[in-house]
Design a protein around this motif. Structure first.
Motif, PDB file in Angstrom:
ATOM      1  N   LEU A   1      50.893  52.064  47.446  1.00  0.00           N
ATOM      2  CA  LEU A   1      50.171  51.039  46.661  1.00  0.00           C
ATOM      3  C   LEU A   1      51.078  50.293  46.126  1.00  0.00           C
ATOM      4  O   LEU A   1      50.728  48.889  46.103  1.00  0.00           O
ATOM      5  CB  LEU A   1      49.168  51.784  45.565  1.00  0.00           C
TER       6      LEU A   1
ATOM      7  N   THR B   1      47.780  45.642  46.991  1.00  0.00           N
ATOM      8  CA  THR B   1      47.463  45.816  45.374  1.00  0.00           C
ATOM      9  C   THR B   1      47.341  44.807  44.788  1.00  0.00           C
ATOM     10  O   THR B   1      46.412  44.413  43.986  1.00  0.00           O
ATOM     11  CB  THR B   1      48.506  46.826  45.023  1.00  0.00           C
TER      12      THR B   1
ATOM     13  N   GLU C   1      44.221  43.112  45.245  1.00  0.00           N
ATOM     14  CA  GLU C   1      42.996  44.178  44.706  1.00  0.00           C
ATOM     15  C   GLU C   1      43.332  43.613  42.945  1.00  0.00           C
ATOM     16  O   GLU C   1      41.932  43.688  42.540  1.00  0.00           O
ATOM     17  CB  GLU C   1      43.584  45.465  44.990  1.00  0.00           C
TER      18      GLU C   1
ATOM     19  N   THR D   1      42.490  51.528  47.142  1.00  0.00           N
ATOM     20  CA  THR D   1      42.238  50.047  47.172  1.00  0.00           C
ATOM     21  C   THR D   1      40.733  49.607  47.166  1.00  0.00           C
ATOM     22  O   THR D   1      40.271  48.650  46.217  1.00  0.00           O
ATOM     23  CB  THR D   1      42.877  49.247  48.146  1.00  0.00           C
TER      24      THR D   1
HETATM   25 NA    NA Z   1      45.375  49.724  44.836  1.00  0.00          NA
END
Ligand code: NA
Ligand code: NA
Lengths: 497, 95, 769, 121, 158, 136, 115
Positions: C733, C741, C744, G79
């Motif tokens: 991540l 990310t 995100e 995610t």
């Molecule tokens: Na993430």
């Protein structure tokens, strides 16, 4: 190290963050926005020239080699799309200065606008399937917020449909990516292309491709998945409509073209044939939708749908010329459609309405505006020698070459209906005498500011029409890279064994 | 060695998990039946507590302490939802 | 100065015209007329070399990738058209200055006129077919703008649209036809294509190409049944009618037929189609002309008839008929142009165009009257005017028609008889007899208004006297070009006493008869009126209304406004398409069995299943939320059972926070209500279960199918060594896939800003422009 | 030894939780159900976490498990109190066997009939 | 004082959570907790503190006994077909005054199966609890039992 | 509002915040990380807002959660750009060992700072939404 | 186990979609929640299930040896969960405001923006 590739993603983000930090200072935000948009435009054009000169370029984020890390990659198609995003971002950023109300400006309009650009550029540049999903979501979320910013009733109603149907698409896309990873074990698009080449069950890959077709089809607003678009695009402030109209659906088209040239090319007779059928139906339903409308922006919204049909027609035909036609069409369409929305905004500013019934008399008072409308409108309808003509000509030519006469007939007929509904706007808003009597005195300077990006885009439209060759050569080479993806795959997977 | 692990871990954990699963269904039945919202909230709260228990048992069963972390997080956080529900139930009706 | 520059300069001048008008005001017309005059002289300089058999090709690249070049091609045929366009153009520009004097949009008018003039030159000069098409469409567009010039009147707007649509549809057909022709002929350059006739005619695409090209030509040249737009186009200011709708644009179709006859002509289909269309148009136009009382509409229908004659002649496809066509082209351009301009002058001076209200104008407008008389006599085919020569040739060609000569000749005579009467009504009657009261008190028109008619009518007269001034230098090369073989043309007023002369006399006599008996004829044929009412103009209306109705119906059906129909459509498409593809092309691999399951796993799965069903069946919102919570905890348990603690943590947290969010919102939202009828619920349930079933099938298929091992081993190997983390998921991540990310958290940030803006910013009805 | 101890704790905890669930399932009114669930549940959860602590016997894990027990003990009564209070105050009916209600006089406004907002929502 | 205690407790919790029991880590934990407490000082008002470790341990044992005993009683009731319970809502007059003490008592009562704190009166002088086993004849006996419980808590906190 | 809830919340708040930091710092090696940690921190303040009121929660927070969003994004972005100083592609991890009192040398790198950015964004977003909604 | 989870996923999709097809905003939200759970579980399942072995590199080891649960789908789901949570949060607020603005929860009343 090639910084140029990530800058189109990072510049908008930096701009947005800076604007967020300057939340209370509206003027600062405005400057940031223009600065950021200019920088993006500059970088995007640099990227385009660089890719044109040096070929496909790729960078591994975090230095993790492909296919393990995320690749940012620009072939000509991507670079063209990014350049267009840069141009549109710039035009709309300028237009917003005079058209956006202070309230929206102080509630995050500029950060949202730039994050939208970030998502769009990210989607164009990523070489990773899941990362594409992420950028789609960034773009989508930004568009959600831009759509509802202001909280008017129409905005709410439109947004509910827009949000729900797009979430549906995201859920499908996500599922498709998951299944793709489950079967192929990788997410890197170039790597996927390699791994999907010789599979034992090509039928499963075809089935999977249907999920992508639908997921991207919803984003691209093709028949019968387009409903969210005409329901919502006319509800937000016009600067927002304009950037939506120019860029959002095109990201869906981009994704369709990308995956159906790179990944799913093993059963063209089925998949691309289907795309061709969808293209035809999209053109027809979209244009008929437009014909039925009597409101400036609604007509334009339905035309987006119709035009998407042309863009994927080239994909469905799947020849180098056809793909070049699609790409050229996208270039043309983004500029023209954005511009039409911007013009509609000026009309609204002058007359206070988008309703054709109430509009009128503009030709008499604003001949300049009339020309500025005519140029994109006729280009949209494909009248020579404007940009749209070459786009349509290429597609028609490509269709005739491989004896796809039905789609050519549809494309030509829809062009006619497009002309019809553009002329309707012209007749009603410009020619028809008006009881409304547009007031020329009213804030003339602000209107002039609004006209700057419109003139810029109109000139671009004319230039593409008159000097089509360089643009077409660009599209041609981009199409060539798409149809022969080896170079793309090599550029991404280079340095990995 | 294997036998020892079987008696010391395998059987009790499976037994515990089985009991917890049955408990889960009972709690769920209450959630289904209500009849009032607080009944459902109580049932949901119990479900979360049962999940804490299952995660703990599973950590033992698989010899993986990472699942314990999930359990303690759940123990701490599930409370929040319950409080929110309770506030909803009581909203505006307290003199 | 090359042709390219000369043609393109017209466009530049079109752009500059409005500005020029601001500077030049009344003199603008005279100043602007210098361009077409220069063009006229320029083209005139080619007369001699072309008469000697030379052909000029000028080329410059445009879009080489699309085989499009800005190439021009000057031979006898192009030349005759180019001379007409620039010559009459100059006169019309001057005329317009007088006719529209003081009109506040005159500047724009000049702009459109120049745009048209340049495009028209482009059409007749273009070598590349795509360039030809470009100019072709530009003529349609400029014609649209000119017809609708008086845009405040609805009739003008409607007529403009009609013309644009009819010629536009034809234009598209033409484009397809030209492209196919290029494909078959192997080139997009006319100069090359002209020699490919044999190959084209034997190709299986010949008929489609022919039909498409004819569609283009017929719509542009107002052939039946597409003729109706032309009379409607009389809404345009008179200079436009004179120029576009009689002398030039409408003849673009004729030009195209003539131009392509070496390639497409010479076949039976060509012969029948073109001849028939021409003959019908000729008769229909002449007949309808007789019903009209409006000067311009009379002229318009007679123009339709004339265009029919030209088409018919080209369809006959003999050297003689082409000769006749070229001469008639000239004659018609002169007399019809003159008559239109006269009509304009009359209208300008008297304020009416109604022939029944006009009379005795010769006293007040003597110069105009002379011009009108000469033109009308030429139209009626009286010697020694050019019209006479042309009619003689015409009859001769018809008499020698390869097939059905008597029939064709008969039709020709009939049409000409009617046209003689029309000539009388238009060119003679308003000037003779008593003065009648008119809305305006007429005077002789200013020089700008009579210069045109006098010049054109005079040309008809002079050339009639000295026909060979044009025969060798202009007509011969044109016929040579069309026939693609050297042809010598000589013209004469007197051919001796022959059947043709007899026919001429007969025509004239009958024509005069019809003129005087027109009341009777009108009454007799007035019974036909209901039929004309249902003519092609009506078809156009019906088609347009039908299209609008279809559009509305389709939109009501598709864009219904109901979110759930949209969803149904999308889900239905997904299920249908995917299931079909899976069944037809997929083939099911054998899915996993139930062998390897554990009690607690099944328990958790069953719990999720039941909770999901409960969420649907719940009668209250909070019960549904609670059930959703159970689903969430169940999913978290699945994550734990299969080794994903980070996921489980996230799931658990999100579950709790979602509850908080929902509870906060549900304070305000209303309770559940069951709004859908039973049938809708069943339908939705079926769709939903089908969609769920599809997903189940996909999971089963995908879970048992793995083409390649996953790339995860890399993360297992490098997570600690190179990325310094033991939690591989977290390392992915924040490092391996940190870009995800970044996106995100951007989404999250947007959600925050969005929610904030939604809750805090509430604009009332106040929209940004 | 620790294996056995952990197993006992685990089974005991699971048993308590099962009892709690049975209680929630079959006790007659909300408050009596809560006596079963929140407390027995918390006790059971605590025992299971302790079982983990004993099973691994590592300081780090043990301390985390103990922290988990602490979390349960800290939060469970508050949650129980919140639901019970809200339910009582909004008029969720008590079991007919309830012998005394000394709170009612304080809240004279407490409605006798169940509030539809809470029972049906 | 309370803040200091709470600070130490948090530092210990940090040790427990990280699983690294070294003096240095204690300092780190203390520092982190200090920062957080300082950050959260609006939330925690001033409060007196008397530490009585012995009382605490004795109280814990007492509480565990109560917990297990009443748990078994409830379990028995749950598992047997007939309901033996005699539930009721009882008002308990309170001696303790501080928020923390009231909360502690109320929570301990809630934790014990068979009793559940429902509400505290606005003047904080009465705690209302729901109990499963109330002697109809002698409600005061029940009250006294809870009061004993309260006194035990007071011994620890004061 | 309930006295018991308020009092309990006053003690639970720091506990939750500590736990959230724990999850953040440890996330690279054990379950947890910026997102989970941030959610726990947000939950802590959300609980406070529910038990007391939004104004109290805002006062406690002192910084506007929207600014946290911006700062978080900035931190994440900057952590990725550090790599450019080393002439490496965006987001290439830059690591160095730092000796932490009582624990010893600990690898500290830009990915951890990135995680901190995630943490801040999550806290900011969740609080922005929850607090604004609770103010309705 | 894949088979059973496949059925569960199907059920989540089916119930989610059914809820989205109702006329009420509230049901739409719940439908979205069910759907996103289904999508996440789908990725998890087709990414291959591995019991218990979470992808953590143990203390003292430098790499992780198979078998272990594939960490990549987990990261993807994480995610995706976060994104759909963000979107859901926004959607909830949107629906709340839509209800305030339009004055009803009935989606059929919200069709003024179409023709
Ligand atoms: Na993430
Ligand atoms: Na993590």
């Amino acid at each position: 190290m090639n910084v140029l590739l990530v800058l189109p993603i990072l510049i908008p983000l930096v701009t947005a963050v800076a604007a967020l930090l300057a939340w209370r200072w509206r003027r600062v935000q405005r400057w940031m926005s223009v600065l950021g948009a200019t920088a993006l435009l500059f970088v995007a054009l640099r990227l385009l020239t660089s890719v044109w000169r040096d070929g496909i370029q790729a960078v591994q984020m975090g230095s993790w080699p492909a296919p393990f890390g995320i690749t940012v990659v620009a072939d000509l198609f991507s670079a063209i799309m990014v350049a267009l995003a840069g141009v549109m971002g710039f035009a709309v950023a300028i237009y917003s200065l005079s058209s956006m109300d202070a309230e929206r400006e102080s509630f995050g309009y500029y950060p949202l606008l730039h994050i939208l650009l970030m998502g769009v550029c990210g989607a164009f540049l990523t070489g990773d399937m899941f990362n594409l999903y992420v950028w789609f979501e960034v773009m989508l979320m930004a568009s959600f917020v831009l759509l509802v910013l202001g909280g008017e009733r129409a905005q709410m109603e439109g947004a509910i449909k827009y949000v729900t149907l797009n979430l549906m698409s995201s859920a499908l896309f996500l599922a498709a990516v998951g299944i793709l990873y489950g079967m192929a074990g990788t997410l890197n698009m170039a790597d996927l292309a390699e791994k999907l080449k010789n599979v034992h069950h090509p039928g499963l890959v075809t089935t999977l491709s249907m999920l992508f077709l639908i997921a991207f089809g919803i984003k691209a607003a093709v028949f019968p998945l387009f409903f969210w678009l005409p329901a919502s695009y006319h509800t937000p402030p016009v600067a927002v409509s304009a950037i939506f109209a120019g860029l959002l659906t095109k990201v869906g088209v981009y994704a369709l073209i990308r995956v159906f040239t790179l990944l799913f090319v093993h059963d063209v007779g089925y998949t691309h044939r289907l795309i061709l059928v969808v293209a035809g139906l999209t053109m027809i339903t979209g244009v008929l939708g437009a014909v039925a409308q009597n409101e400036f922006r609604r007509i334009l919204s339905f035309h987006i749908v119709s035009q998407i049909g042309y863009m994927i027609m080239g994909l469905g035909l799947f020849t180098p010329l056809a793909l070049a036609g699609s790409i050229f069409y996208i270039i043309h369409h983004i500029i023209v459609k954005t511009n039409l929305f911007l013009v509609s905004g000026v009309v609204h500013r002058l007359c206070g309405t988008y309703e054709l019934k109430k509009l009128g008399g503009l030709y008499q008072v604003y001949p300049g505006l009339a020309i500025l409308f005519m140029i994109p409108a006729l280009s949209l309808a494909g009248l020579p020698p404007l940009s749209g003509f070459w786009a349509k000509l290429t597609l028609v030519q490509a269709g005739l070459e491989i004896q796809q006469y039905e789609i050519v007939a549809v494309a030509l007929a829809v062009g006619m209906l497009t002309l019809f509904s553009m002329i309707k706007i012209w007749t009603e808003a410009f020619w028809k005498p008006s009881t409304l009597n547009p007031q020329p005195s009213d804030n003339r300077r602000r209107v002039l500011n609004l006209l700057f990006p419109i003139v810029l885009l109109a000139l671009l439209t004319v230039a593409i029409g008159l000097v089509a060759q360089p643009f077409f050569a660009l599209a041609e080479r981009a199409a060539d890279q798409l149809i022969n993806p080896e170079a793309y795959i090599r550029a991404v997977l280079a340095g990995t064994s | 060695m294997i036998l020892e692990r079987l008696t010391a871990v395998f059987v009790p954990t499976h037994l515990a998990l089985a009991m917890l699963i049955i408990a889960l269904f009972l709690a769920f039945a209450r959630l289904l039946r209500g009849p009032t919202l607080p009944d459902r909230v109580v049932a949901l709260d119990l479900v979360s507590t049962l999940a804490v228990g299952m995660m703990a048992a599973y950590a033992v069963m698989t010899n993986q302490p990472v699942f314990l972390d999930v359990a303690i997080l759940l123990a701490l956080i599930a409370f929040l939802g319950t409080v929110a529900f309770a506030l909803y139930v009581g909203k505006g009706r307290i003199p | 100065m090359g042709i390219t520059t000369l043609v393109l300069f017209g466009f530049v001048l079109a752009l500059l015209a409005p500005w020029l008008y601001r500077v030049g005001r009344r003199a603008t017309g005279w100043i602007l007329a210098t361009l077409p005059l220069m063009q006229l002289m320029y083209f005139a300089s080619f007369v001699r070399p072309i008469a000697q058999g030379e052909v000029f090709v000028f080329g410059s690249a445009w879009v080489p990738s699309l085989k499009t070049s800005l190439s021009f091609f000057l031979d006898g045929l192009s030349l005759i058209f180019a001379l007409l366009i620039s010559g009459i153009g100059a006169l019309v520009v001057i005329y317009a200055g007088g006719y529209l004097a003081g009109h506040h949009q005159l500047g724009r008018f000049y702009g459109y006129l120049f745009m048209f003039m340049a495009s028209m030159l482009g059409v007749v000069l273009a070598d590349n077919v795509i360039a030809l098409f470009v100019f072709w469409e530009l003529t349609s567009l400029s014609s649209y703008l000119l017809i609708g010039f008086d845009h405040e009147r609805e009739a003008a707007r409607r007529a403009a649209l009609q013309a644009l649509l009819v010629t536009g549809v034809g234009g598209l057909a033409l484009l397809a036809g030209l492209l196919l022709l290029g494909q078959v002929g192997g080139s997009l350059e006319l100069s090359t294509l002209l020699s490919q006739g044999e190959m084209v005619r034997t190709h299986h695409l010949y008929l489609p190409i022919l039909l498409l090209v004819l569609a283009g030509a017929f719509t542009k040249s107002a052939q039946f049944p597409f003729h109706f737009w032309l009379p409607s186009a009389m809404e345009a200011p008179t200079p436009v009618s004179a120029y576009l709708h009689s002398a030039t644009m409408v003849k673009a179709g004729v030009y195209l037929l003539a131009r392509l006859s070496p390639v497409l002509g010479g076949s039976d289909s060509w012969h029948y189609l073109v001849t028939l269309a021409g003959a019908v148009t000729m008769l229909v136009g002449a007949t309808l002309a007789l019903f009209q009382t409006d000067l311009k509409r009379l002229l318009a229908y007679s123009t339709v008839s004339a265009l029919g004659i030209l088409t018919l002649l080209i369809g006959l496809d003999t050297t003689l008929s082409i000769q006749a066509a070229m001469v008639f082209l000239l004659a018609h351009a002169f007399y019809k142009g003159a008559l239109f301009l006269v009509a304009g002058a009359v209208d300008h001076e008297t304020g009416t165009r109604d022939v029944t209200q006009l009379g005795g104008l010769r006293q007040v407008m003597p110069i105009t009257a002379v011009a009108a008389g000469l033109a009308a006599l030429s139209m009626a085919g009286l010697p020694p005017l050019l019209g006479f020569i042309s009619k003689e040739l015409l009859y001769e060609a018809k008499l020698q028609a390869p097939r059905a000569a008597p029939l064709i000749t008969g039709a020709g005579v009939l049409a000409n008889v009617l046209l003689v009467a029309v000539a009388g009504i238009v060119g003679i009657r308003p000037f003779l007899r008593e003065r009648t009261a008119t809305p305006k008190n007429p005077h002789e028109a200013p020089p700008s208004l009579w210069l045109g008619p006098v010049m054109l009518a005079g040309l008809g007269f002079i050339i009639g006297l000295l026909p060979n001034t044009v025969a060798a230098p202009l007509v011969s090369p044109a016929v040579t070009a069309v026939r693609a073989e050297p042809t010598e043309v000589t013209l004469a007023l007197w051919h001796g006493l022959n059947p043709v002369l007899l026919l001429s006399v007969l025509t004239l006599a009958s024509g005069v008869g019809v003129y005087f008996g027109r009341g009777v004829v009108r009454r007799a044929t007035s019974r036909l009126e209901p039929i004309t009412h249902w003519g092609p103009a009506r078809w156009y209306d019906v088609a347009l209304d039908g299209m609008n109705a279809l559009a509305r119906a389709q939109t009501r059906l598709l864009q219904s406004g109901y979110l759930r129909y949209y969803l149904l459509m999308i889900i239905g498409t997904t299920v249908g398409l995917t299931a079909y593809t899976l069944a037809a092309r997929g083939g099911f691999p054998r899915p996993h069995g139930f062998a390897d399951v554990r009690f607690h796993e099944v328990g958790v799965a069953a719990l999720i299943f039941l909770a999901a069903v409960t969420a649907v069946r719940a009668r209250s919102r909070l019960a549904a939320v609670a059930a959703l919570g159970v689903v969430g905890y169940g999913v978290a348990l699945v994550y734990v059972l299969f080794g994903a603690p980070d996921l489980a943590m996230t799931q658990v947290l999100i579950e709790s926070l979602t509850v908080i969010l929902l509870v906060l919102v549900f304070y305000h939202l209303p309770r559940f209500a069951s709004l859908s009828p039973q049938r809708a619920r069943y339908r939705d349930a079926v769709v939903a279960v089908a969609a769920g079933g599809l997903m189940t099938a996909l999971v089963l298929v995908a879970a048992s199918m793995r083409f390649h091992p996953p790339i995860s081993h890399y993360f297992a190997e490098n997570s600690f060594v190179r990325a310094h983390g033991r939690n591989i998921v977290n390392v992915i991540l924040v490092d391996f896939r940190g870009m995800d990310t970044l996106g995100e958290i951007t989404v999250l940030a947007l959600a925050g800003i969005g929610a904030y803006a939604l809750l805090k910013l509430r604009l009332e009805k106040k929209e940004g422009g | 030894m620790s294996g056995v101890f952990s197993s006992v704790l685990m089974l005991l905890g699971a048993a308590f939780m099962l009892v709690a669930a049975i209680g929630v399932f079959r006790m007659p009114d909300l408050l009596t159900r809560m006596h079963a669930s929140t407390k027995a549940g918390a006790l059971g959860g605590g025992l299971l976490l302790l079982a983990v602590a004993v099973h691994f016997g590592e300081l780090g894990i043990t301390s985390r498990a103990v922290a988990g027990v602490a979390f349960v003990i800290l939060t469970a009564p508050v949650a129980a109190h919140m639901i019970g209070r809200a339910a009582y105050l909004t008029g969720v009916p008590l079991w007919e066997g309830t012998i005394v209600d000394e709170l009612r006089e304080r809240y004279s406004t407490r409605s006798r009939t169940p509030n539809p907002g809470t029972t049906q929502d | 004082m309370t803040i200091f205690l709470w600070n130490i407790l948090l530092a210990l919790a940090w040790l427990a959570l990280t699983g690294v029991f070294t003096p240095g880590n204690l300092v780190v934990g203390f520092g982190l907790s200090y920062v957080i407490l300082r950050f959260a000082q609006y939330a925690i008002g001033p409060s007196p503190y008397f530490g009585k470790v012995f009382d605490v341990i004795r109280f814990i044992l007492f509480f565990l006994y109560e917990l297990i005993a009443s748990s078994l009683r409830v379990a028995h009731d749950v598992l047997t077909p007939t309901h033996y319970m005699r539930p009721g809502v009882i008002a308990i007059p309170l001696e303790i005054e501080s928020d923390e003490e009231i909360t502690l008592v109320a929570n301990l009562i809630s934790l014990t199966p068979g009793t559940l704190s429902l509400d505290v009166s606005a003047d904080r002088r009465t705690l209302y609890i729901h109990a499963m086993y109330v002697d109809e004849e002698d409600i005061d006996a029940f009250r006294q039992k809870i009061k004993r419980f309260e006194r035990k808590v007071l011994e620890v906190t004061r | 509002m309930s006295l018991i809830l308020r009092t309990a919340t006053r003690f639970l708040l720091p506990l939750l915040l500590l736990f959230s930091l724990f999850l953040l710092l440890r996330g690279h090696n054990s379950p947890g990380g910026g997102f989970v940690g941030g959610l726990v921190a947000a939950a802590a303040f959300a609980l406070y807002a529910l038990a007391f009121d939004v104004a109290a929660a805002r006062q406690l927070l002192r910084i506007d959660p929207r600014q946290l969003i911006a700062v978080g994004l900035l931190v994440a972005l900057a952590s990725g750009m550090v790599a450019w100083l080393a002439r490496e592609p965006f987001m290439t991890g830059q690591w160095s060992y730092i000796t932490v009192l009582g624990i010893g040398p600990v690898p500290l790198g830009t990915p951890l700072i990135f995680d901190l950015g995630v943490y801040l964004v999550v806290v900011g977003v969740m609080l922005t939404i929850i607090l604004s909604l609770a103010e309705e | 186990m894949e088979t059973i989870l496949a059925v569960v996923i199907g059920a989540l999709y089916a119930t989610g979609i059914y809820m989205m097809l109702r006329r009420s905003l509230v049901k739409l939200i719940i439908g979205l929640g069910l759907l996103s759970n289904g999508a996440n579980l789908l990725i998890f399942t087709v990414g291959r299930l591995t019991r218990a072995r979470a992808p953590f590199i143990p203390e003292g080891a430098e790499t992780l040896t198979p078998p272990y649960a594939d960490p990549l789908p987990q990261a993807l789901i994480l995610t995706a969960i976060v994104i759909s949570f963000g979107v859901l949060g926004f959607a909830v607020v949107l629906f709340h405001r839509a209800y305030q603005t339009v004055g009803t929860d009935d989606l059929d009343e919200m069709k003024a923006t179409d023709t």
